[in-house]
Each structure stands twice: as C-alpha cells, then as structure tokens.
Design a protein around this motif. Structure first.
Motif, short mmCIF file in Angstrom:
data_model
loop_
_atom_site.label_atom_id
_atom_site.label_comp_id
_atom_site.label_asym_id
_atom_site.label_seq_id
_atom_site.Cartn_x
_atom_site.Cartn_y
_atom_site.Cartn_z
N SER A 220 5.46 -2.31 2.13
CA SER A 220 5.31 -3.69 1.64
C SER A 220 5.59 -4.62 2.82
CB SER A 220 6.27 -3.97 0.48
OG SER A 220 7.61 -3.79 0.90
N ALA B 51 8.98 0.03 5.10
CA ALA B 51 8.30 1.31 4.88
C ALA B 51 9.33 2.32 4.39
CB ALA B 51 7.66 1.80 6.18
N THR B 52 9.04 2.94 3.24
CA THR B 52 9.95 3.93 2.69
C THR B 52 9.18 5.21 2.38
OG1 THR B 52 9.64 3.21 0.41
CG2 THR B 52 11.44 2.18 1.62
N SER B 53 9.93 6.34 2.39
CA SER B 53 9.37 7.62 1.95
C SER B 53 10.49 8.35 1.23
CB SER B 53 8.87 8.43 3.15
OG SER B 53 8.21 9.60 2.71
N THR C 92 3.37 6.94 11.18
CA THR C 92 3.97 6.00 10.23
C THR C 92 3.75 4.56 10.71
OG1 THR C 92 5.63 7.65 9.67
CG2 THR C 92 6.13 5.37 9.07
N ARG D 241 0.85 -1.20 0.00
CA ARG D 241 0.00 0.00 0.00
C ARG D 241 0.87 1.24 0.00
NH1 ARG D 241 -5.02 -0.55 2.80
NH2 ARG D 241 -5.33 1.65 2.35
N THR D 242 0.30 2.34 -0.52
CA THR D 242 0.94 3.65 -0.43
C THR D 242 0.00 4.58 0.33
OG1 THR D 242 2.15 3.36 -2.48
CG2 THR D 242 1.84 5.62 -1.73
N ARG E 89 4.64 10.60 0.72
CA ARG E 89 4.01 9.29 0.59
C ARG E 89 4.81 8.28 1.40
NH1 ARG E 89 1.10 9.40 -4.36
NH2 ARG E 89 1.50 7.27 -5.01
N ILE E 90 4.09 7.40 2.07
CA ILE E 90 4.74 6.30 2.78
C ILE E 90 4.37 5.02 2.03
CG2 ILE E 90 4.92 5.03 4.96
CD1 ILE E 90 3.84 7.60 6.37
N GLU E 91 5.39 4.33 1.52
CA GLU E 91 5.16 3.10 0.76
C GLU E 91 5.50 1.91 1.64
OE1 GLU E 91 7.31 3.64 -2.89
OE2 GLU E 91 6.18 5.48 -3.29
N PRO F 52 -0.70 8.48 1.48
CA PRO F 52 -0.32 9.89 1.35
C PRO F 52 -0.35 10.58 2.71
CG PRO F 52 -2.59 9.57 0.61
CD PRO F 52 -2.07 8.22 1.02
N SER G 181 0.17 3.62 10.10
CA SER G 181 -0.11 3.41 8.67
C SER G 181 0.43 2.05 8.23
CB SER G 181 0.54 4.52 7.83
OG SER G 181 -0.04 5.76 8.14
#
Lengths: 151, 144
Positions: free
Chosen positions: B106, B126-128, B63, B19-20, B102-104, B22, B66
């Motif tokens: 997986s 989690a990456t941004s 974060t 998921r991403t 955006r926080i991506e 915002p 999320s």
C-alpha cells in the motif's frame, strides 16, 4: 575483523559499457510481472516522450551491482562475501534507463562502519551514458554479518 | 515525461491503489535469470537452511521492483519516479507449494515537496505473512 577505514572515499575505475537491449528490458519486466507498455512497445514509450522503450526503475541495479562487485571482491578490502546481505537500496534518476544506452558505472565507497560486530559498507554507483551525461545514482548498503550470527 | 496524476489533485494522505503480488519459486527462478542474481538462497532450500534461513527467500530487489509498481501504475509514466529507496527489514519467505508467498503493498502521499517541480513524496508499506518486509520505503514522484 573491522574493515580498513582508509578505503572510505576510494573510487574505482569506470566499468566497461553495459549496452541496454530492448529484449533484456522486456525479460526483466516479465520477471517482475510488470506489463507496463513503456517497457515493451517503442511507440508507447515515445507517446510518453521517451526515445525508445525504458527500463523499470530497479532494472539498473543489475548493472550497478556488477560494478559494486569490484568493491565487494576487492581482496585488499577483505570483505567476507559469504556473510554479506543487502541492507538498503536507493536510486536517484536524472532520466530513465533507455534501450540503446551504453552505461558505465563509477563506484565509490562512501562509508565503512562497524555496528554490533557487523561491517556496514555504503557504495555509491554513478551511472553515465555514452555522452558522459548522468543517468542515475545508486546507493547500496551491504552488511557483512558478524561470524556466528544467523540471518 | 507524462504523469497522468496532477499535482493539484493530491494532498498528504492521498492513497494509491494497493496491490498484492504473488511470489512462487518459479517467480524467483525467472527473476534470478533476468537480473543475474543467482545467489542460491533464492532457489535452493537446502542451501538456504544451511545458512540459517527458514526457507528459500525472495530477492530483496524483486520485492523492491514489485512495490514500486504501485507508484508507476498510479502515475502512468514510470519516468515520473525521480527517487526511490527502501530498507530490507525482513525476508519474504517463499515455500515450495502452489501458493508461494504474497507481497502486499500500500502507499500514500506523505508530503508535497516542491510546488514548482510538482514533486511529492510517496511512502510505501510492504508486508508478507503479516510482517513488514521493507522499511523507509519512499519514492519521490514528479506529477503533472
């Protein structure tokens, strides 16, 4: 200045009860954009086997962090709160936080370390309900950065 | 507890739907109000810069909240999460524009822990802006 090691193992008195409300859970779920029905609809929560709406997994941090404030702001410990950042966070659940819960938190200082001039403080918060049954344990690592270091 | 994913149906390496999320300044103001964390580094750019940050940053707990949605949406019942922990490695920097950040997220099943308890360990990433914002992000989940 390094923190006093004699505070390791110190347990603070249980907090006054925090009463978990349905609308507070909904507000929190809205704020993280989470539309899971178990956080809003008692019938959906009951269909999953819960007595009332449940809170998202990290909701309880607001309760445990308030309790940790008694530790962080303890003048005898002498932590410089202006330099404190959140290092790690972990939860272990016996059951989900549920609307109607009256939660008390008992905070214990698990460890105090000095690393590269930073003070590292591990606080464990044990969360119990009104019957005294365990709900969740929260471990919070706070890092007070050495003076003169930017974030 | 009513997990919709069966223990027998997952293996180490099973991927959860990514998921991403915002994050805009408004998101952080809402989270501050809901969580009670009004630290100005999460809403006041002048203050954030004064303490050496590049801009306003997201609450680490936002974060964390999320990221776990990838797990709770996958498993169906949020109560299936029996343990969850993260390390806050880099801040999520949130500029004051229409896009924000955006926080991506997986996640994949890393290990099957206990056949009797039907628990698995899920590792999250989690990456941004291309940087890992969480380290050691792990959940223990009880499956059906």
């Amino acid at each position: 200045m390094a923190l006093d090691q004699s505070f390791v193992g110190r347990t603070y008195p249980p907090t006054a009860p925090y009463e978990v409300g349905r609308e507070k859970i909904r507000e929190f779920a809205d704020a993280v954009g989470d539309d899971h029905p178990a956080y809003r609809d008692p019938r959906a929560a009951r269909a999953l086997g819960h007595p009332d709406v449940i809170a998202p997994p990290t909701f309880v941090f607001s309760v445990t962090f308030r309790a940790a404030g008694d530790v962080i702001h303890d003048p005898q410990l002498g932590l410089d709160y202006g330099r404190v950042v959140h290092g790690d966070q972990r939860f272990r659940y016996t059951r989900p936080v549920t609307a109607g819960d009256r939660l008390t938190v008992t905070s214990t200082i698990e460890s105090i370390k000095s690393m590269a001039g930073n003070d590292v403080l591990d606080i464990r918060g044990e969360v119990h309900d009104a019957e005294g049954a365990h709900v969740v344990t929260a471990w919070t690592k706070m890092v007070a950065r050495a003076a003169g270091k930017d974030a | 507890m009513a997990a919709t994913i069966a223990y027998a149906d997952v293996e180490p390496g099973t991927e959860l739907p990514a998921r991403t999320f915002p994050v805009r300044r408004e998101t952080l103001v809402r989270y501050a109000g809901a969580s009670g964390d009004f630290n100005p580094i999460h809403w006041n750019e002048r203050f954030a810069r004064e303490v050496g940050l590049p801009d306003v940053i997201a609450h680490g707990m936002f974060t964390m909240a999320s990221a776990v949605r990838v797990v709770t949406d996958w498993v169906g019942d949020p109560a299936a999460v029996v343990e969850y922990g993260v390390r806050f490695t880099k801040p999520v920097v949130v500029p004051d524009d229409a896009e924000g950040a955006r926080i991506e997220v997986s996640a994949k099943v890393a290990a099957k822990l206990d056949d009797a308890a039907r628990t698995v360990r899920v590792d999250l990433t989690a990456t941004s802006a291309g940087r890992k914002v969480l380290g050691m992000a792990r959940a223990v989940v009880r499956l059906a």
